[in-house]
Design a protein around this motif. Structure first.
Motif, PDB file in Angstrom:
ATOM      1  N   ARG A 859      21.274  82.577  -6.424  1.00  0.00           N
ATOM      2  CA  ARG A 859      18.973  82.088  -6.435  1.00  0.00           C
ATOM      3  C   ARG A 859      18.761  81.272  -7.204  1.00  0.00           C
ATOM      4  O   ARG A 859      18.195  80.088  -7.602  1.00  0.00           O
ATOM      5  CB  ARG A 859      18.484  83.077  -6.034  1.00  0.00           C
ATOM      6  N   GLU A 860      18.834  82.893  -8.644  1.00  0.00           N
ATOM      7  CA  GLU A 860      18.342  82.172  -9.688  1.00  0.00           C
ATOM      8  C   GLU A 860      18.918  80.412 -10.601  1.00  0.00           C
ATOM      9  O   GLU A 860      18.049  79.937 -11.477  1.00  0.00           O
ATOM     10  CB  GLU A 860      19.183  82.924 -11.067  1.00  0.00           C
ATOM     11  N   MET A 861      20.292  80.407 -10.384  1.00  0.00           N
ATOM     12  CA  MET A 861      20.503  79.167 -10.262  1.00  0.00           C
ATOM     13  C   MET A 861      20.648  78.096  -9.513  1.00  0.00           C
ATOM     14  O   MET A 861      20.037  76.378  -9.888  1.00  0.00           O
ATOM     15  CB  MET A 861      22.128  78.941 -10.298  1.00  0.00           C
ATOM     16  N   GLU A 862      19.701  78.159  -8.666  1.00  0.00           N
ATOM     17  CA  GLU A 862      18.800  77.160  -7.618  1.00  0.00           C
ATOM     18  C   GLU A 862      18.242  76.638  -8.104  1.00  0.00           C
ATOM     19  O   GLU A 862      17.338  75.541  -8.072  1.00  0.00           O
ATOM     20  CB  GLU A 862      18.912  77.767  -5.690  1.00  0.00           C
ATOM     21  N   LEU A 863      16.734  78.094  -8.032  1.00  0.00           N
ATOM     22  CA  LEU A 863      15.641  77.832  -8.899  1.00  0.00           C
ATOM     23  C   LEU A 863      15.275  77.004 -10.576  1.00  0.00           C
ATOM     24  O   LEU A 863      14.978  76.163 -10.384  1.00  0.00           O
ATOM     25  CB  LEU A 863      15.053  79.185  -9.449  1.00  0.00           C
ATOM     26  N   SER A 864      16.746  77.237 -11.308  1.00  0.00           N
ATOM     27  CA  SER A 864      16.385  76.824 -12.412  1.00  0.00           C
ATOM     28  C   SER A 864      17.182  75.275 -12.595  1.00  0.00           C
ATOM     29  O   SER A 864      17.256  74.640 -13.107  1.00  0.00           O
ATOM     30  CB  SER A 864      17.659  77.614 -13.939  1.00  0.00           C
ATOM     31  N   GLY A 865      17.840  75.035 -11.832  1.00  0.00           N
ATOM     32  CA  GLY A 865      18.612  74.062 -11.747  1.00  0.00           C
ATOM     33  C   GLY A 865      19.717  73.451 -12.526  1.00  0.00           C
ATOM     34  O   GLY A 865      19.874  72.202 -13.216  1.00  0.00           O
ATOM     35  N   SER A 866      20.033  74.070 -13.586  1.00  0.00           N
ATOM     36  CA  SER A 866      20.860  73.903 -14.080  1.00  0.00           C
ATOM     37  C   SER A 866      22.722  74.377 -13.768  1.00  0.00           C
ATOM     38  O   SER A 866      22.740  74.581 -12.393  1.00  0.00           O
ATOM     39  CB  SER A 866      20.900  75.034 -15.719  1.00  0.00           C
ATOM     40  N   ASN A 867      23.281  73.850 -14.402  1.00  0.00           N
ATOM     41  CA  ASN A 867      24.596  74.101 -14.450  1.00  0.00           C
ATOM     42  C   ASN A 867      25.459  73.642 -12.857  1.00  0.00           C
ATOM     43  O   ASN A 867      25.651  74.238 -11.858  1.00  0.00           O
ATOM     44  CB  ASN A 867      25.107  75.589 -14.600  1.00  0.00           C
ATOM     45  N   GLU A 868      24.601  72.527 -12.749  1.00  0.00           N
ATOM     46  CA  GLU A 868      25.122  71.617 -11.169  1.00  0.00           C
ATOM     47  C   GLU A 868      26.810  72.089 -10.582  1.00  0.00           C
ATOM     48  O   GLU A 868      26.935  72.341 -10.231  1.00  0.00           O
ATOM     49  CB  GLU A 868      24.628  70.421 -11.749  1.00  0.00           C
ATOM     50  N   GLN A 869      27.858  71.844 -11.757  1.00  0.00           N
ATOM     51  CA  GLN A 869      29.295  71.919 -11.116  1.00  0.00           C
ATOM     52  C   GLN A 869      29.623  73.273 -11.249  1.00  0.00           C
ATOM     53  O   GLN A 869      29.577  73.718  -9.669  1.00  0.00           O
ATOM     54  CB  GLN A 869      30.000  71.404 -12.815  1.00  0.00           C
ATOM     55  N   ARG A 870      29.072  74.569 -11.499  1.00  0.00           N
ATOM     56  CA  ARG A 870      29.119  75.391 -11.272  1.00  0.00           C
ATOM     57  C   ARG A 870      28.783  76.034  -9.524  1.00  0.00           C
ATOM     58  O   ARG A 870      29.059  77.084  -9.110  1.00  0.00           O
ATOM     59  CB  ARG A 870      28.583  77.037 -12.137  1.00  0.00           C
ATOM     60  N   ARG A 871      27.042  75.488  -9.379  1.00  0.00           N
ATOM     61  CA  ARG A 871      26.772  74.957  -8.643  1.00  0.00           C
ATOM     62  C   ARG A 871      27.488  74.425  -7.595  1.00  0.00           C
ATOM     63  O   ARG A 871      27.016  75.530  -6.219  1.00  0.00           O
ATOM     64  CB  ARG A 871      24.882  75.065  -8.736  1.00  0.00           C
ATOM     65  N   THR A 872      28.379  74.183  -7.398  1.00  0.00           N
ATOM     66  CA  THR A 872      28.913  73.504  -6.293  1.00  0.00           C
ATOM     67  C   THR A 872      29.983  74.023  -5.941  1.00  0.00           C
ATOM     68  O   THR A 872      30.849  74.238  -4.574  1.00  0.00           O
ATOM     69  CB  THR A 872      29.525  72.193  -6.251  1.00  0.00           C
ATOM     70  N   SER A 873      30.338  75.842  -6.643  1.00  0.00           N
ATOM     71  CA  SER A 873      31.762  76.586  -6.432  1.00  0.00           C
ATOM     72  C   SER A 873      30.915  77.582  -5.115  1.00  0.00           C
ATOM     73  O   SER A 873      31.507  78.342  -5.103  1.00  0.00           O
ATOM     74  CB  SER A 873      32.433  76.715  -7.734  1.00  0.00           C
ATOM     75  N   TYR A 874      29.942  77.560  -5.122  1.00  0.00           N
ATOM     76  CA  TYR A 874      29.096  78.868  -4.446  1.00  0.00           C
ATOM     77  C   TYR A 874      28.317  78.069  -4.090  1.00  0.00           C
ATOM     78  O   TYR A 874      27.889  76.899  -3.597  1.00  0.00           O
ATOM     79  CB  TYR A 874      28.426  79.311  -5.453  1.00  0.00           C
ATOM     80  N   PRO A 875      28.273  78.796  -2.507  1.00  0.00           N
ATOM     81  CA  PRO A 875      27.786  78.671  -1.063  1.00  0.00           C
ATOM     82  C   PRO A 875      26.485  78.510  -1.307  1.00  0.00           C
ATOM     83  O   PRO A 875      25.844  79.445  -3.056  1.00  0.00           O
ATOM     84  CB  PRO A 875      28.490  79.734  -0.600  1.00  0.00           C
ATOM     85  N   SER A 876      25.046  78.040  -1.051  1.00  0.00           N
ATOM     86  CA  SER A 876      23.793  78.314  -1.272  1.00  0.00           C
ATOM     87  C   SER A 876      23.310  80.005  -0.985  1.00  0.00           C
ATOM     88  O   SER A 876      24.130  80.766  -0.361  1.00  0.00           O
ATOM     89  CB  SER A 876      23.283  77.801  -0.382  1.00  0.00           C
TER      90      SER A 876
END
Length: 1192
Positions: A859-876
């Motif tokens: 959730r913190e990665m989603e809020l920060s909007g950073s590290n887009e590549q890693r975000r795709t490796s995790y579910p929302s």
């Protein structure tokens, strides 16, 4: 899915009295085992039925027979012939119309009647009470066994312009049967001629009324046969006008046609005889072709008629046939020249050892690999077409080499090489024409054909009178008749193409042959030694045959001697040999089943009521692990070979009989009820398939997966570390997933968690596995009767591989290992993250905070909007949270979110768990307005995390000290922690005092007194000591309080009274003596405490004679009281013992009576027990109903 195998063949001959004499008719006496024959010279031949006890003596010899002549008129001949069991005589009809009763034993002939037009046919009813006779004038007479005519009917419809006498003058000789009775004798059928057509008429037995008739049809001759069971009437269509071969048609009792099939012969062929066997499942026809006679045997299944056997005779022999009246698989054939052949047939499964079905149907073999497609015949995968009907077949499969040899009805030999089984899908729907092999020698009749290796076959060649054209002309034909064991070599002149079928260019030759003195019952190849086989002779003797090519030392011929390791108690037509491991040794194990259902294993009788059996192997080296057998009671048993070798199978499987027991639980049964009566085992699918294939009487195939075989396959895969195969079998058969970790011990599974994850390679399957893990051992509870456990050494080795896994709990240990394997060896992906969350949610206890912490990071990665590549490796975060809520209790997840002190995350959890905002929003808003430490304190209180709550409220400062004290008083287990957290002396004293107050409330006075001493609350400590009766503590604290002498004396007197009230006179005496100085009171108190020695010591110390006398008197009085109490106790014990013995004897008598009555109830069948009420329910020694009479 079975084939009809010719098991044995015996050829004998009658010595006819004159040249040109021919045998016309036959009859059989089943009681005295006699055969009767009538010849064209009006001679009656009587002989004993050929025996199978001495095959050499019975093959090709002249059968001894008594010959008697009938005294008939000139030109009168026998036209009908049968045996009447009730009269023990032959009934004979002649062309002149005489009905003769001929008694063979006394050679007496009696004329019982004469009919006009001559006797055409005589047919006794099945029960022997009636006799039906047809005449040459078309009349039907039915008479009793006393020769009284019941009625006479005209059964043929002659046109008005036809002279009946002309038809009467026509020939009477016919082996067709124009009269056929139904099996129960209530109806009989005739075949009546109407000009160029014929029709079937069905008559009622008692009244002679016409019950029904068929439409006029082009029926052939007078061939008519009613099935003994009564379902069908068989007859033959003559289709020469259509230039087609004859067909056999079936009619119902009402005269309507049910079905028909073609005999698949040239159009000039004719069916002369039709005969059903006594069990109504085989139909034999005698077919006259241009160059030969043919005996064809059909079997009906799945709405198809299969030609299962064909035996050919020359045209000169003019054979006839009849079935044995009591043996459904014994066919008797005789020729006009007096040659008699007895054929014994047996049913064998059409499924080979590698689960390939080879179904014989005329000149076709229908091939179906059951491991690829489970379809019943007449459907098939592909078809092999041979030049003529297949009589004998042998199949060979070894790794990628698959061979098929067939012996045909035209006495030719064929060999086919098939591609590897994995390539058979490409052959689906194809047909392959097989050419006859080149052979320079004749085989005669070839039986029991088996492959020894890929180039050698072994079989039994039989030469009888019908093979005279093949016998040597240089020596006596008789010397060449009999049984020979022949070794046949095969060689293909072309190279085999791996993915094709080789149907031609095969050469065969007989490499070795020698005569045998006894009848060969069966041959089974020895899998432990290529080139050898076991040969079983009549009576159960087993010999081992080893070909010359497979022996290490060069010899002049094959090795053939008695196999002393096995001797069967009787002949076993069904014999199989398989490899087993006995210790570390590989050896053959021989199975034999006789006609009475007795199953032998290496000569020992294993089961007395076996109907069919098969063997199963779960290993690639084809070492068998289980015996599968079906009993005549339709029970299926899966027997461990280890139990068979150990000799305890009969005890473990209760003699393979259903035991009627009221208390027998369903799950403890060691058999499977076959749901359809009469179903047979036709084969198994080995290895991981773990399938038993049954075929019902209706013909359909049924697959079952016995739990024991399935679990054996799963555990075998687990031992071999084939985790993916094991998991697929578990999912397919709905087995508990815990077997994966329980079989070798869950500790042994932990080091192989990475291999498990890598092999399965399916996160959905892994998630399903994780969700099923529970903290119990399925191998000792759910599957304890179905599996065998690995050795303890193997478990120890696996357990020794444990690393730093926490193995205190099965669930937590296994899920931790899976989670580490996922994190370290599986690439990051949304599915992997969800699987990891599953391991956390299913942990014991659930690690929800750790799971929410992972979701919080996402959730913190989603809020920060950073590290887009890693975000795709995790579910929302929302998806992950919903997954967690689906796996866990929503309230527990909400509390875990609060435990992270993340109010926003807690709000998201509450919203996704569909909570009412009115329930949680005010609470969260209130928390949000508080200082951090106070908010954490409130959250900890809600979650009952009191230690954390105390730490947080202490850290909040002096302002909240009252809240801290309230928490300590509410949760007294926190007092030690509170003392650690506070360093201020005054606050520590408050905590001690509060702790002491709590201990007083809990009635823990001594502990409270010590606690009060810690905070110098001496008054409270004194009261606590006094409340618990601790007088030394009271007096010690009194000293600390500096009491004066009178206060101490007063306190001592009060303590003496309190101790006496509490029943402690000895302690009160000590206070009275030491603090009060009152010797008399001390002595009195010691006497009341019965402290005699101490009382005397004090009295002597003060030299007071009165006190000494008082002590002595009191002790004497006390001794008298004790003696009287002891004597009274002895008297009571004697009474109690007498009563106890009487009651015990009655209880033993009652228990014996109950056991005897319960045993009689247990002998009743289960269904009866379920309906019968019990008179013993609730009975015990304390019931007042039926049992009270035993205690009166």
């Amino acid at each position: 899915m079975k084939n009809l195998k010719l098991s044995s063949e015996i050829s004998v001959s009658l010595e006819l009295q004159s040249d040109g004499e021919q045998i016309l008719f036959s009859a059989i006496d089943i009681e005295r085992n006699r055969l009767f024959f009538a010849s064209s010279s009006n001679l009656i031949y009587t002989s004993q039925f050929p025996s199978h006890q001495n095959a050499k003596a019975q093959s090709g010899i002249i059968l001894s027979a008594d010959v008697q002549s009938l005294d008939l008129e000139v030109d009168d001949v026998i036209t009908s012939f049968d045996y009447l069991l009730e009269k023990e005589a032959l009934i004979i009809g002649t062309s002149s119309g005489f009905l003769l009763l001929y008694v063979v034993d006394c050679n007496a002939t009696e004329v019982v009647g004469r009919v006009d037009g001559g006797v055409k046919c005589i047919s006794p009813s099945p029960d022997g009470d009636l006799l039906a006779v047809t005449t040459g004038l078309g009349q039907l007479l039915v008479m009793t066994h006393d020769w009284d005519v019941l009625y006479e009917k005209a059964f043929e419809d002659h046109p008005e312009d036809v002279d009946v006498s002309e038809s009467a003058n026509s020939t009477f000789y016919s082996h067709g049967n124009p009269i056929s009775w139904r099996g129960d004798g209530r109806y009989f059928a005739t075949l009546s001629k109407m000009q160029n057509l014929r029709k079937i008429k069905v008559w009622e037995r008692d009244t002679g009324l016409l019950h029904s008739s068929s439409d006029p049809k082009p029926f052939s001759s007078e061939t008519l046969e009613w099935m003994p069971s009564g379902a069908k009437i068989a007859t033959v269509y003559d289709r020469r006008n259509e230039n087609m071969c004859p067909s056999i048609a079936f009619f119902e009792r009402n005269g309507l046609e049910r079905s028909s099939f073609s005999i698949k012969e040239p159009s000039d062929a004719a069916v002369e005889v039709l005969k059903w066997n006594c069990s109504s499942d085989l139909l034999c026809a005698l077919v006259r072709c241009e160059k030969y006679y043919s005996l064809k045997v059909w079997f009906f299944s799945n709405n198809h008629w299969y030609l299962k056997q064909e035996i050919r005779y020359s045209r000169q022999e003019r054979p006839q046939l009849m079935w044995d009246p009591t043996k459904p698989l014994q066919l008797i054939c005789w020729t006009s020249t007096g040659h008699i052949s007895v054929y014994n047939l047996i049913w064998i499964t059409a499924v080979m050892d590698n689960s390939v079905a080879l179904v014989i149907d005329d000149s076709n073999i229908l091939v179906t690999p059951l491991s690829l497609s489970l379809i019943p015949p007449p459907m098939y995968s592909f078809k092999l077409i041979f030049p003529s009907a297949v009589r004998e077949m042998a199949f060979y499969s070894n790794n990628s080499k698959i061979l098929l040899a067939a012996f045909l009805s035209n006495e030719s030999f064929c060999v086919v090489e098939l591609p590897a089984l994995s390539l058979w899908e490409d052959l689906e729907g194809k047909e392959f024409a097989v050419e006859a092999s080149v052979c320079e020698m004749a085989f005669g009749s070839l039986l029991h054909l088996e492959w020894l290796d890929s180039h050698l076959l072994l079989g039994v060649s039989h030469f009888g009178f019908n093979h005279e054209k093949y016998l040597s002309q240089a020596s006596s034909k008789k010397d060449h008749m009999g049984y020979q064991l022949v070794e046949i070599g095969v060689l293909c002149s072309e190279n085999h193409v791996p993915d094709s079928v080789t149907c031609s260019s095969w050469n065969v030759k007989i490499s070795n042959q020698f005569f045998v003195q006894k009848l060969v019952i069966s041959i089974a190849p020895n899998p432990a030694n290529s080139g050898s086989a076991f040969v079983q002779f009549n009576g159960g003797d087993v010999f081992e045959y080893v070909s010359q090519a497979s022996m290490l030392q060069s010899t002049s011929g094959p090795h053939f001697e008695k196999y002393n390791a096995v001797t069967l108690s009787s002949s076993c037509p069904w014999m199989t040999v398989a490899n087993v491991t006995s210790g570390t040794e590989l050896r053959p194990l021989l199975f034999g089943l006789n006609e009475h259902g007795v199953l032998h294993v290496d000569g020992a009788i294993l089961c007395n009521n076996c109907s069919t059996f098969s063997i199963y192997s779960n290993s690639s080296d084809q070492i068998i692990t289980h015996l599968i057998l079906a009993t005549k009671q339709d029970l299926l048993y899966i027997v461990d070979i280890s139990d068979v070798l150990a000799g305890n199978a009969l005890v473990k499987y209760e003699n393979f009989m259903r035991v009627a027991s009221k208390r027998k639980e369903e799950e403890s049964r060691n058999f499977i009820n076959i749901w359809e009566r009469g179903a047979k085992i036709v084969g198994v699918l080995h290895g991981d398939e773990a399938t038993v294939i049954l075929q019902t009487i209706r013909g359909n195939l049924e697959c079952i997966y016995p739990r024991k075989l399935v679990l054996t396959s799963i555990t075998n895969a687990l031992v071999q570390k084939r985790f993916k195969d094991a998991l697929l079998m578990i999912r397919r058969h709905r087995i508990d997933f815990n077997i994966v970790v329980d079989y070798c011990g869950w500790q042994a599974f932990l080091p192989f968690a990475f291999d498990f994850v890598k092999q399965v390679n399916n996160l959905s399957y892994i998630t399903e596995f994780v969700c099923a893990i529970k903290d119990e051992n399925t191998t000792v509870k759910l599957y304890k009767d179905c599996i065998s456990f690995p050795s303890s050494d193997e478990k120890d080795v696996h357990t020794g591989l444990l690393g730093d896994f926490d193995h205190k709990s099965k669930v937590s240990g296994v899920l931790l290992a899976i989670r580490r394997a996922l994190e370290e060896h599986v690439p990051e992906s949304p599915a992997r993250e969800l699987c990891i969350l599953t391991t956390l949610a299913r942990n014991d206890p659930p690690a929800l905070e750790e799971a929410l912490a992972r979701i919080k990071i996402t959730r913190e990665m989603e809020l920060s909007g950073s590290n887009e590549q890693r975000r795709t490796s995790y579910p929302s975060a929302e998806e992950a949270l919903k997954h967690l809520l689906w796996l866990s209790d929503a309230d527990a997840v909400f509390e875990a979110a609060l435990g992270l002190y993340d109010l926003n995350l807690a709000a998201i959890v509450a919203l996704n768990s569909q909570r009412d905002p009115k329930e949680f929003l005010p609470f969260l808003q209130e928390l949000e307005c508080m200082p951090t430490l106070l908010m954490q304190y409130r959250v900890d209180l809600r979650l009952r995390r009191y230690e954390k709550a105390l730490k947080h409220i202490v850290s909040a400062g002096e302002t909240y000290h009252s809240d801290c004290m309230a928490l300590l008083k509410d949760q007294p287990q926190l007092f030690p922690l509170g003392l650690q957290l506070y360093s201020d002396h005054s606050k520590r004293m408050q905590i001690y005092e509060a702790w002491g107050d709590h201990l007083v409330d809990k009635k823990c006075f001594e502990e409270a007194a010590m606690t009060y001493l810690c905070c110098s609350c001496l008054e409270k400590s004194l009261k606590a000591y006094r409340d618990c009766g601790h007088w030394s503590g009271v007096l010690t604290v009194a000293g600390l309080l500096k009491f004066d002498k009178e206060e101490v004396l007063k306190l001592a007197h009060e303590l003496c009274e309190e101790l006496q009230a509490l029943g402690k006179p000895a302690e009160a005496a000590k206070i009275a003596l030491e603090y009060c100085g009152d010797v008399n009171s001390a002595i009195s108190l010691l006497v009341s405490a019965r402290e005699w020695e101490e009382a005397l010591r004090i009295a002597f110390m003060h030299r007071n004679d009165d006190l000494i006398t008082e002590v002595k008197s009191a002790s004497t009085e006390c001794a008298g009281i004790l003696v009287s109490e002891y004597e009274e106790g002895l008297e009571k014990i004697g009474k109690y013992l007498t009563r106890y013995l009487a009651i015990r004897q009655r209880r033993l008598m009652l228990a014996a009576k109950l056991r005897s009555e319960e045993h009689s109830v247990n002998d009743i069948d289960d269904d009866t027990i379920s309906e019968a009420s019990s008179n013993f329910s609730g009975m015990s020694a304390y019931t007042t109903g039926h049992v009270s009479k035993y205690f009166s």
